[in-house]
Design a protein around this motif. Structure first.
Motif, PDB file in Angstrom:
ATOM      1  N   THR A  67      33.220  -6.899 158.023  1.00 17.62           N
ATOM      2  CA  THR A  67      31.459  -7.240 158.707  1.00 17.62           C
ATOM      3  C   THR A  67      31.524  -5.940 159.167  1.00 17.62           C
ATOM      4  O   THR A  67      31.886  -4.638 159.401  1.00 17.62           O
ATOM      5  N   PHE A  68      29.725  -5.639 158.670  1.00 13.19           N
ATOM      6  CA  PHE A  68      29.072  -4.067 159.057  1.00 13.19           C
ATOM      7  C   PHE A  68      28.630  -4.460 160.668  1.00 13.19           C
ATOM      8  O   PHE A  68      27.812  -5.261 160.128  1.00 13.19           O
ATOM      9  N   ALA A  69      28.083  -4.370 161.163  1.00  7.93           N
ATOM     10  CA  ALA A  69      27.613  -3.880 162.635  1.00  7.93           C
ATOM     11  C   ALA A  69      26.958  -3.085 162.225  1.00  7.93           C
ATOM     12  O   ALA A  69      26.769  -2.043 162.309  1.00  7.93           O
ATOM     13  N   ARG A  70      25.579  -3.921 163.230  1.00 10.21           N
ATOM     14  CA  ARG A  70      24.263  -2.334 162.915  1.00 10.21           C
ATOM     15  C   ARG A  70      23.944  -1.604 162.649  1.00 10.21           C
ATOM     16  O   ARG A  70      24.188  -0.564 162.450  1.00 10.21           O
ATOM     17  N   ILE A  71      23.923  -2.127 160.980  1.00  9.42           N
ATOM     18  CA  ILE A  71      23.925  -0.828 160.117  1.00  9.42           C
ATOM     19  C   ILE A  71      22.020  -0.709 159.865  1.00  9.42           C
ATOM     20  O   ILE A  71      20.991  -1.627 158.973  1.00  9.42           O
ATOM     21  N   PRO A  72      21.473   0.419 159.802  1.00  7.13           N
ATOM     22  CA  PRO A  72      20.398   0.697 160.126  1.00  7.13           C
ATOM     23  C   PRO A  72      20.133   0.465 158.617  1.00  7.13           C
ATOM     24  O   PRO A  72      20.109   1.654 157.863  1.00  7.13           O
ATOM     25  N   VAL A  73      18.633  -0.243 157.665  1.00  4.61           N
ATOM     26  CA  VAL A  73      18.388  -0.368 157.096  1.00  4.61           C
ATOM     27  C   VAL A  73      16.400   0.217 156.851  1.00  4.61           C
ATOM     28  O   VAL A  73      16.323   0.293 155.605  1.00  4.61           O
ATOM     29  N   GLY A  74      15.884   1.295 158.219  1.00  2.00           N
ATOM     30  CA  GLY A  74      14.889   1.353 157.557  1.00  2.00           C
ATOM     31  C   GLY A  74      13.552   1.230 158.196  1.00  2.00           C
ATOM     32  O   GLY A  74      14.103   0.187 159.720  1.00  2.00           O
ATOM     33  N   PHE A  75      12.848   2.093 158.711  1.00  2.00           N
ATOM     34  CA  PHE A  75      11.641   1.624 159.244  1.00  2.00           C
ATOM     35  C   PHE A  75      11.517   0.670 159.083  1.00  2.00           C
ATOM     36  O   PHE A  75      10.987   0.307 157.828  1.00  2.00           O
ATOM     37  N   ILE A  76      10.914  -0.628 160.331  1.00  2.00           N
ATOM     38  CA  ILE A  76      10.062  -1.566 160.050  1.00  2.00           C
ATOM     39  C   ILE A  76       8.481  -1.719 160.895  1.00  2.00           C
ATOM     40  O   ILE A  76       8.374  -0.605 161.354  1.00  2.00           O
ATOM     41  N   ASN A  77       7.610  -2.679 159.762  1.00  2.00           N
ATOM     42  CA  ASN A  77       6.347  -2.724 160.969  1.00  2.00           C
ATOM     43  C   ASN A  77       6.951  -3.468 162.024  1.00  2.00           C
ATOM     44  O   ASN A  77       8.207  -4.814 162.185  1.00  2.00           O
ATOM     45  N   VAL A  78       5.499  -3.093 162.920  1.00  2.00           N
ATOM     46  CA  VAL A  78       6.502  -4.031 164.412  1.00  2.00           C
ATOM     47  C   VAL A  78       5.812  -5.241 164.025  1.00  2.00           C
ATOM     48  O   VAL A  78       6.511  -6.905 165.139  1.00  2.00           O
ATOM     49  N   ASN A  79       5.261  -6.449 163.428  1.00  2.00           N
ATOM     50  CA  ASN A  79       4.511  -7.461 162.561  1.00  2.00           C
ATOM     51  C   ASN A  79       6.109  -8.235 162.493  1.00  2.00           C
ATOM     52  O   ASN A  79       5.905  -9.260 162.137  1.00  2.00           O
ATOM     53  N   GLY A  80       7.300  -7.192 161.490  1.00  2.00           N
ATOM     54  CA  GLY A  80       8.510  -7.806 161.356  1.00  2.00           C
ATOM     55  C   GLY A  80       9.213  -8.854 162.333  1.00  2.00           C
ATOM     56  O   GLY A  80       9.390  -8.246 163.324  1.00  2.00           O
ATOM     57  N   ASP A  81       9.540  -9.761 161.814  1.00  2.00           N
ATOM     58  CA  ASP A  81      10.058 -11.088 162.536  1.00  2.00           C
ATOM     59  C   ASP A  81      11.217 -11.881 161.747  1.00  2.00           C
ATOM     60  O   ASP A  81      11.712 -11.742 162.889  1.00  2.00           O
ATOM     61  N   GLN A  82      11.140 -11.811 160.666  1.00  2.00           N
ATOM     62  CA  GLN A  82      12.682 -12.325 160.440  1.00  2.00           C
ATOM     63  C   GLN A  82      12.836 -11.114 159.004  1.00  2.00           C
ATOM     64  O   GLN A  82      12.147 -10.465 158.377  1.00  2.00           O
ATOM     65  N   ALA A  83      14.020 -11.891 158.902  1.00  2.00           N
ATOM     66  CA  ALA A  83      15.070 -10.695 157.769  1.00  2.00           C
ATOM     67  C   ALA A  83      15.356 -11.622 157.183  1.00  2.00           C
ATOM     68  O   ALA A  83      16.487 -12.409 157.375  1.00  2.00           O
ATOM     69  N   LYS A  84      16.116 -11.149 155.599  1.00  2.00           N
ATOM     70  CA  LYS A  84      16.736 -12.530 154.799  1.00  2.00           C
ATOM     71  C   LYS A  84      17.218 -10.482 153.652  1.00  2.00           C
ATOM     72  O   LYS A  84      17.162  -9.793 153.399  1.00  2.00           O
ATOM     73  N   CYS A  85      18.655 -10.594 153.983  1.00  2.00           N
ATOM     74  CA  CYS A  85      19.587  -9.296 153.069  1.00  2.00           C
ATOM     75  C   CYS A  85      19.992 -10.205 152.233  1.00  2.00           C
ATOM     76  O   CYS A  85      20.622 -10.216 152.068  1.00  2.00           O
ATOM     77  N   SER A  86      20.284  -9.562 150.745  1.00  2.00           N
ATOM     78  CA  SER A  86      20.548  -9.575 149.755  1.00  2.00           C
ATOM     79  C   SER A  86      21.909  -8.882 148.880  1.00  2.00           C
ATOM     80  O   SER A  86      20.577  -7.041 149.122  1.00  2.00           O
ATOM     81  N   LEU A  87      22.778  -8.969 148.434  1.00  2.00           N
ATOM     82  CA  LEU A  87      23.235  -8.880 148.017  1.00  2.00           C
ATOM     83  C   LEU A  87      22.762  -7.953 146.679  1.00  2.00           C
ATOM     84  O   LEU A  87      22.633  -8.793 145.432  1.00  2.00           O
ATOM     85  N   VAL A  88      23.457  -6.405 146.093  1.00  2.00           N
ATOM     86  CA  VAL A  88      22.273  -6.398 144.936  1.00  2.00           C
ATOM     87  C   VAL A  88      22.695  -5.294 143.714  1.00  2.00           C
ATOM     88  O   VAL A  88      23.004  -6.008 142.497  1.00  2.00           O
ATOM     89  N   ALA A  89      24.340  -4.848 144.407  1.00  2.00           N
ATOM     90  CA  ALA A  89      24.794  -4.075 143.428  1.00  2.00           C
ATOM     91  C   ALA A  89      26.134  -4.239 144.461  1.00  2.00           C
ATOM     92  O   ALA A  89      26.335  -3.515 145.479  1.00  2.00           O
ATOM     93  N   ALA A  90      27.546  -3.855 143.626  1.00  2.00           N
ATOM     94  CA  ALA A  90      28.498  -3.020 143.951  1.00  2.00           C
ATOM     95  C   ALA A  90      29.176  -2.640 142.775  1.00  2.00           C
ATOM     96  O   ALA A  90      29.295  -2.733 141.749  1.00  2.00           O
ATOM     97  N   GLN A  91      30.019  -1.431 143.102  1.00  2.00           N
ATOM     98  CA  GLN A  91      30.567  -0.980 141.903  1.00  2.00           C
ATOM     99  C   GLN A  91      32.963  -1.211 142.551  1.00  2.00           C
ATOM    100  O   GLN A  91      32.817  -1.826 143.609  1.00  2.00           O
ATOM    101  N   ARG A  92      33.841  -1.468 141.202  1.00  2.00           N
ATOM    102  CA  ARG A  92      34.326  -1.911 141.110  1.00  2.00           C
ATOM    103  C   ARG A  92      35.002  -0.152 141.628  1.00  2.00           C
ATOM    104  O   ARG A  92      35.194   0.395 141.689  1.00  2.00           O
ATOM    105  N   THR A  93      36.782  -0.390 142.418  1.00  2.00           N
ATOM    106  CA  THR A  93      37.343   0.642 142.735  1.00  2.00           C
ATOM    107  C   THR A  93      38.394   0.419 141.817  1.00  2.00           C
ATOM    108  O   THR A  93      39.373  -0.070 141.062  1.00  2.00           O
TER     109      THR A  93
END
Length: 195
Positions: free
Chosen positions: A169-195
């Motif tokens: 679980t990643f808690a309270r990760i800042p993703v950037g500035f948003i508009n004051v009209n923003g009401d909903q968010a949908k996050c998706s994973l785009v890339a990851a690297q193998r270790t």
């Protein structure tokens, strides 16, 4: 004798009331002028700020999600007789191995505002069903208005590791500035690297 002191005392303070009223009037006028100058400076500053170009991280253009591009150029297979075009083992070792995204899943997510309402703080749980650990997770969050129309996209790379066959679980990760009209968010994973 008391009468004489009263006359002297009253004579001395009789003009001070007028002087005090005059001083208060001058102070209030100068305070009012100071407030007007301050207001003018704020208006000019806001006007200049609005004319400045947007920074790259705060642009209104959406982030284009698509296939992940590797730092190493794509190498086409060589014809059977051409040994010069063969891929060297060094180039293969330098290329980062991308993780399989179909086995990585965001199982739950929420968001809230932070930074006086201008920043988005995202909390999500990432499930890794792969047989290997993953790192350098890149997420993209799409923000919409209350009516569902698209507002903006923000991306973030997390330099954290999620071990194999686990969840984190990643808690309270800042993703950037948003508009004051923003009401909903949908996050998706785009890339990851193998270790």
């Amino acid at each position: 004798m008391n009468a004489r002191f009263d006359r002297i005392g009253l004579g001395r303070f009789a003009g001070s009331g007028e002087r005090l009223a005059r001083a208060v009037t001058i102070a209030s006028v100068s305070f009012g002028r100071s407030l007007l100058w301050l207001l003018a400076a704020i208006i000019v500053g806001c006007g200049v700020w609005m004319l400045l170009p947007l920074s790259k991280g705060n642009s209104a253009e959406p982030v284009k999600s698509g296939p992940v591009k590797s730092d190493v150029a794509a190498i086409e297979p060589a014809p059977p007789g051409n040994a010069a075009a063969a891929v060297s083992p060094i180039a293969e070792a330098q290329a980062p191995a991308a993780a399989e995204l179909d086995r990585l899943k965001i199982s739950s997510q929420t968001w809230r505002r932070g930074g006086l309402g201008s920043k988005a703080l995202v909390t999500f749980t990432l499930r890794n069903d792969n047989d290997y650990a993953v790192k350098d997770l890149e997420i993209v969050c799409a923000f919409t208005r209350r009516d569902g129309s698209h507002l903006t996209d923000r991306s973030r790379v997390l330099a954290d590791t999620v071990t194999m066959k686990s969840r984190k679980t990643f808690a309270r990760i800042p993703v950037g500035f948003i508009n004051v009209n923003g009401d909903q968010a949908k996050c998706s994973l785009v890339a990851a690297q193998r270790t």
